[in-house]
Enzyme design. Structure first.
Site, mmCIF file in Angstrom:
data_model
loop_
_atom_site.group_PDB
_atom_site.id
_atom_site.type_symbol
_atom_site.label_atom_id
_atom_site.label_comp_id
_atom_site.label_asym_id
_atom_site.label_seq_id
_atom_site.Cartn_x
_atom_site.Cartn_y
_atom_site.Cartn_z
ATOM 1 N N CYS A 113 0.727 -1.280 -0.083
ATOM 2 C CA CYS A 113 -0.096 0.070 -0.256
ATOM 3 C C CYS A 113 0.831 1.495 -0.008
ATOM 4 O O CYS A 113 0.256 2.312 -0.365
ATOM 5 C CB CYS A 113 -0.789 0.104 1.492
ATOM 6 N N HIS A 241 -3.583 6.711 2.921
ATOM 7 C CA HIS A 241 -4.228 5.253 2.326
ATOM 8 C C HIS A 241 -5.432 5.049 2.955
ATOM 9 O O HIS A 241 -5.581 4.942 4.070
ATOM 10 C CB HIS A 241 -2.809 4.427 2.568
ATOM 11 N N ASN A 271 -9.995 -1.302 0.077
ATOM 12 C CA ASN A 271 -8.762 -0.845 0.144
ATOM 13 C C ASN A 271 -7.981 -1.556 -1.144
ATOM 14 O O ASN A 271 -8.079 -2.764 -1.607
ATOM 15 C CB ASN A 271 -8.273 -1.790 1.251
HETATM 16 N N1 ACO Z 1 -17.842 -10.318 9.691
HETATM 17 C C1 ACO Z 1 -18.290 -10.503 10.649
HETATM 18 N N2 ACO Z 1 -17.444 -10.661 11.577
HETATM 19 C C2 ACO Z 1 -16.093 -10.645 11.426
HETATM 20 C C3 ACO Z 1 -15.619 -10.647 10.065
HETATM 21 C C4 ACO Z 1 -16.663 -10.527 8.824
HETATM 22 N N3 ACO Z 1 -16.094 -9.733 7.679
HETATM 23 N N4 ACO Z 1 -14.411 -10.470 10.114
HETATM 24 C C5 ACO Z 1 -14.105 -10.666 11.378
HETATM 25 N N5 ACO Z 1 -15.006 -10.931 12.312
HETATM 26 C C6 ACO Z 1 -15.089 -11.141 13.488
HETATM 27 C C7 ACO Z 1 -13.951 -12.074 14.201
HETATM 28 O O1 ACO Z 1 -14.103 -13.478 13.960
HETATM 29 C C8 ACO Z 1 -14.040 -11.494 15.455
HETATM 30 O O2 ACO Z 1 -15.008 -12.271 16.370
HETATM 31 P P1 ACO Z 1 -14.538 -12.719 17.871
HETATM 32 O O3 ACO Z 1 -14.746 -11.561 18.647
HETATM 33 O O4 ACO Z 1 -16.123 -13.737 17.901
HETATM 34 O O5 ACO Z 1 -13.385 -13.658 17.579
HETATM 35 C C9 ACO Z 1 -14.211 -9.836 15.440
HETATM 36 O O6 ACO Z 1 -15.185 -10.056 14.297
HETATM 37 C C10 ACO Z 1 -13.418 -9.118 15.804
HETATM 38 O O7 ACO Z 1 -12.471 -9.416 14.630
HETATM 39 P P2 ACO Z 1 -10.920 -8.600 14.549
HETATM 40 O O8 ACO Z 1 -10.275 -9.215 13.521
HETATM 41 O O9 ACO Z 1 -10.536 -8.392 15.812
HETATM 42 O O10 ACO Z 1 -11.653 -7.291 13.753
HETATM 43 P P3 ACO Z 1 -11.231 -5.791 13.878
HETATM 44 O O11 ACO Z 1 -11.829 -4.714 14.605
HETATM 45 O O12 ACO Z 1 -9.741 -5.930 14.191
HETATM 46 O O13 ACO Z 1 -11.223 -5.479 12.257
HETATM 47 C C11 ACO Z 1 -10.110 -5.172 10.455
HETATM 48 C C12 ACO Z 1 -10.672 -6.353 11.294
HETATM 49 C C13 ACO Z 1 -11.022 -4.634 9.676
HETATM 50 C C14 ACO Z 1 -9.045 -6.211 9.237
HETATM 51 C C15 ACO Z 1 -8.979 -4.250 11.191
HETATM 52 O O14 ACO Z 1 -8.071 -5.076 11.956
HETATM 53 C C16 ACO Z 1 -7.935 -3.548 10.315
HETATM 54 O O15 ACO Z 1 -8.672 -2.650 9.329
HETATM 55 N N6 ACO Z 1 -6.538 -3.750 10.076
HETATM 56 C C17 ACO Z 1 -5.862 -2.980 9.434
HETATM 57 C C18 ACO Z 1 -5.813 -3.324 7.854
HETATM 58 C C19 ACO Z 1 -4.575 -2.442 7.234
HETATM 59 O O16 ACO Z 1 -4.621 -1.483 7.608
HETATM 60 N N7 ACO Z 1 -3.772 -2.975 6.444
HETATM 61 C C20 ACO Z 1 -2.763 -2.272 5.637
HETATM 62 C C21 ACO Z 1 -2.876 -2.276 4.507
HETATM 63 S S1 ACO Z 1 -3.481 -3.916 3.474
HETATM 64 C C22 ACO Z 1 -2.145 -4.058 2.434
HETATM 65 O O17 ACO Z 1 -0.985 -3.652 2.238
HETATM 66 C C23 ACO Z 1 -2.164 -5.028 1.283
#
Ligand code: ACO
Length: 315
Positions: A113, A241, A271
């Site tokens: 990214c 980003h 993204n």
């Molecule tokens: N739908 C429903 N529930 C979900 C989903 C979904 N799509 N995905 C995860 N959950 C659930 C999980 O199973 C978990 O359930 P549990 O509490 O029962 O175990 C709960 O939701 C929380 O999951 P987390 O992974 O902790 O959710 P989080 O709030 O961290 O959000 C996300 C996930 C959106 C991916 C976030 O962590 C994020 O945006 N991270 C940064 C991404 C980023 O900046 N990437 C860099 C660039 S990408 C690149 O370089 C290609």
């Protein structure tokens, strides 16, 4: 060193729109979860389009808006981790497709990214060593082709698209003052290549990457301001980003950035990795929100891990 400015921007996104409701039919998720956790409403996924066709569409639009001919280009860099082929590179394919000169460097750059910002820095260096004045910088991804549909934590995030900039280098212009960094934390975010002996699909420890991102963004803002001797008030527009709306909201709150000085299009595109920053710049330029005279602070972060920032101006 002579600096670069952006002369013209273009973008190209696939026609097919995939809504959160569409995804909820395929995986165990909901519109409510995706919207509240990420800010994403839709993303565009390729059907007939290819990575090469997205690159060519964005690059042609950028050249036209810049009023620059293909034969005037002195370097072509495509930031991407999802090119149609490793060889020929997306940049070499573009060289042939657009009729760019045959005696210039054309290559792909892999920094996830942060790729578009690494590429801007790279072409600033290349143009300082070139008799030609213009370069083509593209950020393009077809992430839908490397999505793991068994992982609901990542498959809802990614979209396809391309953004391109024609940049110009002139004596006396200030450098874009890039700052960059990387930390080889492969276990946090991976897209295996052909040598890895496993399917080439994205995996990510989202929560840990989120924590990295909320520290990386202010670090980059502070470093760019320090390097340029500017303040937050000196910046006309902040471009972040588009990985998660919550990451942008945290930065906006920290620096008290007013609504008219930042932009989110993650709701429409998700993204798009290396395409994310040029897609934002292209839309803002078209809407007349930025242009000649605007001072734009751009920040990227992502796989690698990588991060970076710079101060962009338009010619
Ligand atoms: N739908 C429903 N529930 C979900 C989903 C979904 N799509 N995905 C995860 N959950 C659930 C999980 O199973 C978990 O359930 P549990 O509490 O029962 O175990 C709960 O939701 C929380 O999951 P987390 O992974 O902790 O959710 P989080 O709030 O961290 O959000 C996300 C996930 C959106 C991916 C976030 O962590 C994020 O945006 N991270 C940064 C991404 C980023 O900046 N990437 C860099 C660039 S990408 C690149 O370089 C290609």
């Amino acid at each position: 060193m002579n600096g670069i400015k952006i002369r013209g921007m273009g973008r190209c996104v696939p026609e097919r729109v995939v809504t959160n409701a569409d995804l909820a039919e395929r995986v165990d998720t909901s519109d409510e979860w995706i919207t509240s956790r990420t800010g994403i409403l839709r993303r565009h996924h390729c059907t007939a389009e290819t990575h090469s066709s997205l690159c060519a569409g964005a690059a042609r639009a950028a050249l036209e808006r810049a009023g620059v001919l293909p034969e005037e280009i002195g370097a072509c860099v495509v930031a991407t981790v999802t090119a149609d082929n490793l060889v020929p590179s997306a940049a070499c394919t573009l060289q042939r497709e657009l009729g760019l000169p045959g005696d210039i460097p054309c290559f792909d750059l892999s920094a996830a990214c942060t790729g578009f910002l690494f590429a801007l820095h790279t072409v600033e260096c290349l143009l300082n060593a070139s008799p030609r004045k213009f370069a083509l910088v593209v950020g393009a991804e077809t992430l839908s082709r490397v999505t793991n549909w068994d992982d609901r934590g990542t498959c809802i995030l990614f979209g396809d698209g391309a953004g391109a900039a024609v940049v110009e280098c002139r004596e006396g212009w200030p450098s874009i003052s890039s700052i960059m960094g990387c930390h080889g934390s492969g276990e946090l975010l991976r897209l295996p290549g052909p040598g890895a002996g496993e399917p080439g699909l994205i995996s990510m420890e989202g929560t840990r990457v989120f924590k990295f991102a909320v520290e990386a963004v202010p670090w980059c803002v502070d470093q760019v301001l320090k390097k340029t001797g500017r303040t937050v008030e000196d910046v006309d527009f902040f471009v972040f980003h588009q990985a998660n709306a919550r990451i942008i909201d945290l930065a906006v709150r920290k620096y008290r950035i007013p609504p008219e000085k930042y932009y989110k299009n993650i709701a429409e595109y998700g993204n798009t990795s290396a395409a994310s920053i040029p897609l934002v710049l292209s839309e803002l330029r078209e809407q007349g929100k930025i242009g000649p005279g605007s001072r734009i602070l751009a920040v990227g972060f992502g796989g690698g891990l990588t991060w970076g920032g710079c101060l962009i101006e338009f010619a």
